[in-house]
Design a protein around this motif. Structure first.
Motif, PDB file in Angstrom:
ATOM      1  N   TYR A  79       0.309 -11.812 -17.907  1.00 34.62           N
ATOM      2  CA  TYR A  79       0.495 -11.510 -16.466  1.00 34.62           C
ATOM      3  C   TYR A  79       1.999 -11.600 -16.014  1.00 34.62           C
ATOM      4  N   PHE A  80       2.460 -12.711 -16.162  1.00 35.72           N
ATOM      5  CA  PHE A  80       3.941 -12.919 -15.613  1.00 35.72           C
ATOM      6  C   PHE A  80       5.053 -12.229 -16.411  1.00 35.72           C
ATOM      7  N   GLY A  81       4.601 -12.261 -17.748  1.00 34.29           N
ATOM      8  CA  GLY A  81       5.550 -11.375 -18.661  1.00 34.29           C
ATOM      9  C   GLY A  81       5.681 -10.093 -18.368  1.00 34.29           C
ATOM     10  N   THR A  82       4.401  -9.348 -18.304  1.00 36.23           N
ATOM     11  CA  THR A  82       4.200  -7.889 -17.839  1.00 36.23           C
ATOM     12  C   THR A  82       5.059  -7.691 -16.507  1.00 36.23           C
ATOM     13  N   ILE A  83       4.767  -8.601 -15.521  1.00 34.19           N
ATOM     14  CA  ILE A  83       5.343  -8.315 -14.314  1.00 34.19           C
ATOM     15  C   ILE A  83       6.930  -8.281 -14.543  1.00 34.19           C
ATOM     16  N   SER A  84       7.556  -9.134 -15.070  1.00 36.74           N
ATOM     17  CA  SER A  84       8.839  -9.151 -15.686  1.00 36.74           C
ATOM     18  C   SER A  84       9.517  -8.055 -16.142  1.00 36.74           C
ATOM     19  N   ALA A  85       8.480  -7.496 -17.200  1.00 32.62           N
ATOM     20  CA  ALA A  85       9.059  -6.364 -18.028  1.00 32.62           C
ATOM     21  C   ALA A  85       9.102  -5.097 -16.929  1.00 32.62           C
ATOM     22  N   GLY A  86       8.038  -5.028 -16.004  1.00 30.46           N
ATOM     23  CA  GLY A  86       7.670  -3.984 -14.969  1.00 30.46           C
ATOM     24  C   GLY A  86       9.233  -4.067 -14.187  1.00 30.46           C
ATOM     25  N   LEU A  87       9.563  -5.244 -13.789  1.00 32.58           N
ATOM     26  CA  LEU A  87      10.737  -5.237 -12.881  1.00 32.58           C
ATOM     27  C   LEU A  87      11.966  -4.809 -13.482  1.00 32.58           C
ATOM     28  N   VAL A  88      12.180  -5.225 -14.868  1.00 35.60           N
ATOM     29  CA  VAL A  88      13.257  -4.698 -15.868  1.00 35.60           C
ATOM     30  C   VAL A  88      13.231  -3.252 -15.679  1.00 35.60           C
ATOM     31  N   ARG A  89      12.243  -2.631 -16.120  1.00 38.00           N
ATOM     32  CA  ARG A  89      11.980  -1.385 -16.188  1.00 38.00           C
ATOM     33  C   ARG A  89      12.424  -0.625 -14.901  1.00 38.00           C
ATOM     34  N   TRP A  90      11.681  -1.210 -13.835  1.00 33.95           N
ATOM     35  CA  TRP A  90      12.061  -0.363 -12.433  1.00 33.95           C
ATOM     36  C   TRP A  90      13.673  -0.408 -12.071  1.00 33.95           C
ATOM     37  N   ARG A  91      14.240  -1.677 -12.354  1.00 34.34           N
ATOM     38  CA  ARG A  91      15.611  -1.796 -12.158  1.00 34.34           C
ATOM     39  C   ARG A  91      16.636  -1.069 -13.162  1.00 34.34           C
ATOM     40  N   MET A  92      16.113  -0.750 -14.243  1.00 37.31           N
ATOM     41  CA  MET A  92      16.928   0.067 -15.121  1.00 37.31           C
ATOM     42  C   MET A  92      16.910   1.565 -14.953  1.00 37.31           C
TER      43      MET A  92
END
Length: 170
Positions: A153-166
């Motif tokens: 859960y939290f790893g995917t949330i972190s990956a989603g935030l990285v993707r959004w920022r990029m």
């Protein structure tokens, strides 16, 4: 129920247990508010939670079908629920920077399930008090499920935030 067997340690545990649960809940609840998006945190979260999933896999692979099933179900549900929750995040780009507000109900539930499992393991260690050898964390399907659910859960949330920022960084 036989109250004669209660000692001071057990009474302290009964009193402090609910206080500890409330403290964990209030702490996690405060983390589910609007936060500034910091790329280093997102990358760290993504890598740490990925490592947790891979280390757990290395512990359960080939040992027991139930353990591997718990690993697969926990990881899949963690990722799936994160994708569901991320669509409900509030993502903001302001002159002050990037901000996000997590989807509180699911994040709180996942964190409290993991905390409950950790507290149960601590209670088990206390209750045994050396009478039985301690099991490895990867010996219990429920523990494997709790770890991989939270990490997925939290790893995917972190990956989603990285993707959004990029996508929005120029």
């Amino acid at each position: 129920m036989n109250f004669d067997s209660l000692n001071i340690g057990t009474i302290a545990l009964l009193v402090l247990g609910p206080l500890l649960v409330w403290r964990i809940y209030s702490r996690v609840n405060k983390l589910m508010l609007r936060q500034q998006s910091i790329m280093a945190r997102h990358w760290t979260g993504m890598l740490v939670f990925l490592a947790m999933i891979l280390v757990t896999l290395s512990e359960v692979i080939g040992r027991d079908v139930m353990l591997m099933g718990s690993w697969a179900v926990g990881t899949a549900f963690g990722i799936g629920w994160a994708l569901f929750a991320f669509r409900r995040f509030r993502l903001e780009i302001t002159p002050e920077g990037y901000f996000f507000t997590p989807f509180k109900p699911l994040g709180l539930l996942i964190a409290m399930l993991f905390a409950a499992r950790v507290l149960y393991l601590l209670l088990e260690v206390y209750m045994n008090q050396g009478s039985m050898p301690l099991q490895r964390l990867s010996d219990s399907p429920l523990t494997v499920l709790a770890i991989t659910l939270m990490a997925g859960y939290f790893g995917t949330i972190s990956a989603g935030l990285v993707r959004w920022r990029m996508q929005h960084d120029v």
